[in-house]
Design a protein around this motif. Structure first.
Motif, PDB file in Angstrom:
ATOM      1  N   ASN A 192     -91.356  -8.862   5.912  1.00  0.00           N
ATOM      2  CA  ASN A 192     -92.682  -8.686   5.477  1.00  0.00           C
ATOM      3  C   ASN A 192     -92.775  -8.668   3.723  1.00  0.00           C
ATOM      4  O   ASN A 192     -93.802  -8.498   3.433  1.00  0.00           O
ATOM      5  N   GLY A 193     -91.610  -9.218   3.361  1.00  0.00           N
ATOM      6  CA  GLY A 193     -91.504  -8.980   1.675  1.00  0.00           C
ATOM      7  C   GLY A 193     -91.738 -10.037   0.743  1.00  0.00           C
ATOM      8  O   GLY A 193     -91.938  -9.524  -0.378  1.00  0.00           O
ATOM      9  N   VAL A 194     -91.637 -10.927   1.454  1.00  0.00           N
ATOM     10  CA  VAL A 194     -91.938 -12.220   0.509  1.00  0.00           C
ATOM     11  C   VAL A 194     -93.084 -13.078   0.917  1.00  0.00           C
ATOM     12  O   VAL A 194     -93.162 -13.534   1.893  1.00  0.00           O
ATOM     13  N   ILE A 195     -93.925 -13.456   0.001  1.00  0.00           N
ATOM     14  CA  ILE A 195     -95.127 -14.446   0.089  1.00  0.00           C
ATOM     15  C   ILE A 195     -94.710 -15.641  -0.512  1.00  0.00           C
ATOM     16  O   ILE A 195     -94.719 -15.734  -1.759  1.00  0.00           O
ATOM     17  N   PHE A 196     -94.417 -16.743   0.391  1.00  0.00           N
ATOM     18  CA  PHE A 196     -94.120 -17.984  -0.339  1.00  0.00           C
ATOM     19  C   PHE A 196     -95.326 -18.632  -0.926  1.00  0.00           C
ATOM     20  O   PHE A 196     -96.306 -18.921  -0.232  1.00  0.00           O
ATOM     21  N   THR A 197     -95.062 -19.054  -2.024  1.00  0.00           N
ATOM     22  CA  THR A 197     -95.819 -19.916  -2.820  1.00  0.00           C
ATOM     23  C   THR A 197     -95.111 -20.996  -3.684  1.00  0.00           C
ATOM     24  O   THR A 197     -93.949 -20.810  -3.921  1.00  0.00           O
ATOM     25  N   PRO A 198     -95.835 -22.066  -4.137  1.00  0.00           N
ATOM     26  CA  PRO A 198     -95.104 -22.881  -5.242  1.00  0.00           C
ATOM     27  C   PRO A 198     -94.835 -22.091  -6.458  1.00  0.00           C
ATOM     28  O   PRO A 198     -95.590 -21.353  -6.960  1.00  0.00           O
ATOM     29  N   ARG A 199     -93.531 -22.250  -6.840  1.00  0.00           N
ATOM     30  CA  ARG A 199     -93.134 -21.430  -7.799  1.00  0.00           C
ATOM     31  C   ARG A 199     -93.500 -22.173  -9.270  1.00  0.00           C
ATOM     32  O   ARG A 199     -94.024 -23.239  -9.234  1.00  0.00           O
ATOM     33  N   ALA A 200     -93.661 -21.203 -10.174  1.00  0.00           N
ATOM     34  CA  ALA A 200     -93.995 -21.769 -11.618  1.00  0.00           C
ATOM     35  C   ALA A 200     -92.961 -22.652 -12.050  1.00  0.00           C
ATOM     36  O   ALA A 200     -91.830 -22.454 -11.816  1.00  0.00           O
ATOM     37  N   ASP A 219    -100.749 -10.543  -7.716  1.00  0.00           N
ATOM     38  CA  ASP A 219    -100.906 -11.646  -6.701  1.00  0.00           C
ATOM     39  C   ASP A 219    -102.368 -11.741  -6.056  1.00  0.00           C
ATOM     40  O   ASP A 219    -102.812 -12.612  -5.535  1.00  0.00           O
ATOM     41  N   GLY A 220    -102.925 -10.519  -6.026  1.00  0.00           N
ATOM     42  CA  GLY A 220    -104.210 -10.358  -5.512  1.00  0.00           C
ATOM     43  C   GLY A 220    -104.245 -10.870  -4.006  1.00  0.00           C
ATOM     44  O   GLY A 220    -105.487 -11.047  -3.372  1.00  0.00           O
ATOM     45  N   ASP A 221    -103.243 -10.772  -3.470  1.00  0.00           N
ATOM     46  CA  ASP A 221    -103.155 -11.148  -1.834  1.00  0.00           C
ATOM     47  C   ASP A 221    -103.221  -9.792  -0.893  1.00  0.00           C
ATOM     48  O   ASP A 221    -102.319  -9.018  -1.384  1.00  0.00           O
ATOM     49  N   PRO A 222    -104.019  -9.748  -0.061  1.00  0.00           N
ATOM     50  CA  PRO A 222    -104.034  -8.452   0.856  1.00  0.00           C
ATOM     51  C   PRO A 222    -102.987  -8.344   1.895  1.00  0.00           C
ATOM     52  O   PRO A 222    -102.554  -7.443   2.206  1.00  0.00           O
ATOM     53  N   ARG A 223    -102.086  -9.316   1.865  1.00  0.00           N
ATOM     54  CA  ARG A 223    -100.882  -9.147   2.865  1.00  0.00           C
ATOM     55  C   ARG A 223     -99.934  -8.511   2.246  1.00  0.00           C
ATOM     56  O   ARG A 223     -99.786  -8.334   0.968  1.00  0.00           O
ATOM     57  N   PRO A 224     -98.799  -7.847   3.199  1.00  0.00           N
ATOM     58  CA  PRO A 224     -97.746  -7.037   2.592  1.00  0.00           C
ATOM     59  C   PRO A 224     -96.773  -8.041   1.995  1.00  0.00           C
ATOM     60  O   PRO A 224     -96.834  -9.184   2.631  1.00  0.00           O
ATOM     61  N   GLY A 225     -95.919  -7.384   0.956  1.00  0.00           N
ATOM     62  CA  GLY A 225     -95.533  -8.267   0.362  1.00  0.00           C
ATOM     63  C   GLY A 225     -95.944  -8.959  -0.806  1.00  0.00           C
ATOM     64  O   GLY A 225     -97.055  -8.690  -1.272  1.00  0.00           O
ATOM     65  N   THR A 226     -95.165  -9.838  -1.549  1.00  0.00           N
ATOM     66  CA  THR A 226     -95.656 -10.456  -2.909  1.00  0.00           C
ATOM     67  C   THR A 226     -94.785 -11.641  -3.242  1.00  0.00           C
ATOM     68  O   THR A 226     -93.887 -11.896  -2.523  1.00  0.00           O
ATOM     69  N   THR A 227     -95.186 -12.292  -4.102  1.00  0.00           N
ATOM     70  CA  THR A 227     -94.593 -13.658  -4.490  1.00  0.00           C
ATOM     71  C   THR A 227     -93.628 -13.436  -5.756  1.00  0.00           C
ATOM     72  O   THR A 227     -93.493 -12.379  -6.427  1.00  0.00           O
ATOM     73  N   VAL A 272     -83.867 -17.108  15.915  1.00  0.00           N
ATOM     74  CA  VAL A 272     -85.413 -16.818  15.841  1.00  0.00           C
ATOM     75  C   VAL A 272     -85.880 -16.327  14.427  1.00  0.00           C
ATOM     76  O   VAL A 272     -85.635 -15.366  13.942  1.00  0.00           O
ATOM     77  N   PRO A 273     -86.683 -17.039  13.917  1.00  0.00           N
ATOM     78  CA  PRO A 273     -87.323 -16.784  12.539  1.00  0.00           C
ATOM     79  C   PRO A 273     -88.026 -15.457  12.452  1.00  0.00           C
ATOM     80  O   PRO A 273     -88.903 -15.027  13.278  1.00  0.00           O
ATOM     81  N   LEU A 274     -87.882 -14.778  11.255  1.00  0.00           N
ATOM     82  CA  LEU A 274     -88.435 -13.376  11.141  1.00  0.00           C
ATOM     83  C   LEU A 274     -89.336 -13.649   9.953  1.00  0.00           C
ATOM     84  O   LEU A 274     -90.384 -13.040   9.704  1.00  0.00           O
ATOM     85  N   GLY A 275     -89.028 -14.484   8.636  1.00  0.00           N
ATOM     86  CA  GLY A 275     -90.011 -14.353   7.586  1.00  0.00           C
ATOM     87  C   GLY A 275     -89.191 -14.329   6.242  1.00  0.00           C
ATOM     88  O   GLY A 275     -87.981 -14.328   6.347  1.00  0.00           O
ATOM     89  N   GLY A 276     -89.923 -14.118   5.304  1.00  0.00           N
ATOM     90  CA  GLY A 276     -89.480 -14.185   3.859  1.00  0.00           C
ATOM     91  C   GLY A 276     -88.793 -12.744   3.597  1.00  0.00           C
ATOM     92  O   GLY A 276     -89.326 -11.664   3.847  1.00  0.00           O
TER      93      GLY A 276
END
Length: 217
Positions: free
Chosen positions: A12-20, A91-99, A163-167
């Motif tokens: 739960n540590g990485v929020i995937f977004t398009p990179r700079a 990141d201003g995202d309420p989810r756990p993790g960051t970009t 089985v996928p877990l996430g970032g």
């Protein structure tokens, strides 16, 4: 089964977004790298993030710590908590993790590296090998699987459960003909004394992206 360590960590540590926009690592035409590089002894001691979502901060600190140790001769661990807090403000995202982009901004604004230190992205297994050869280590962002919770006690090899877990982000500083590896931050009781290792096929399936900083004296 006796040689497999069962755990129940989450991703739960990485929020995937398009990179700079940033340069990708550039290998010279006709380049070659050694068949085997083991840089694990150059990392500071394996840390333990417990249940917090700071993996990207831990992995980034591990990358900087390794280079600082090499340049200064002083083995000193950095505090990942301020990096994560600053990155969440970015990141201003309420989810756990960051970009990744928010973490890069935090590293610069908190002066963990100088603001003009070049950032270089990598996208492939070949670029990972080149980065480890040229820079010693790289932060690796994976879409990890449940296999990370069934690692070999003998060598840290990630299990086959897909089985996928996430970032999840870790630092890498090892490769050979068959595998890649490096320190995780799930404590020394995970994997092989806290280190991950995976086949190149697993690497190619799970690797999202990576980055290095070209830190000079």
């Amino acid at each position: 089964m006796f040689f497999t360590k069962k755990t129940c960590y989450k991703a739960n540590g990485v929020i995937f977004t398009p990179r700079a926009l940033a340069p990708r690592i550039q290998a010279p035409v006709g380049y070659s790298v050694p068949e085997y590089i083991d840089g694990l002894s150059y990392f500071t001691p394996v840390d333990n993030q417990l249940e917090n979502p700071w993996c990207l901060a831990y992995a980034t600190c591990a990358l900087i710590e390794r280079r600082n140790w090499q340049l200064t001769g002083i083995c000193k661990q950095l505090n990942p908590e301020p990096l994560y807090i600053e990155s969440k403000l970015n990141d201003g995202d309420p989810r756990p993790g960051t970009t990744v982009l928010s973490m890069i901004k935090a590293v610069r604004s908190l002066r963990y590296i100088s603001e003009d230190t070049p950032l270089i992205y990598l996208d492939t297994a070949d670029e990972y090998r080149f980065a480890v050869h040229k820079y010693g280590a790289a932060v690796c962002v994976f879409n990890i699987t449940q296999g990370w919770n069934s690692c070999s006690r003998l060598n840290g090899m990630i299990g086959d459960d897909n089985v996928p877990l996430g970032g999840h982000a870790v630092c890498g500083g090892y490769y050979d003909k068959f595998s890649a590896g490096g320190p995780n931050q799930w404590g020394v009781g995970w994997g092989w004394q806290g280190y991950w290792r995976m086949t190149w096929e697993q690497f190619k399936q799970q690797f999202d992206s990576g980055f290095v900083f070209d830190i000079q004296e």
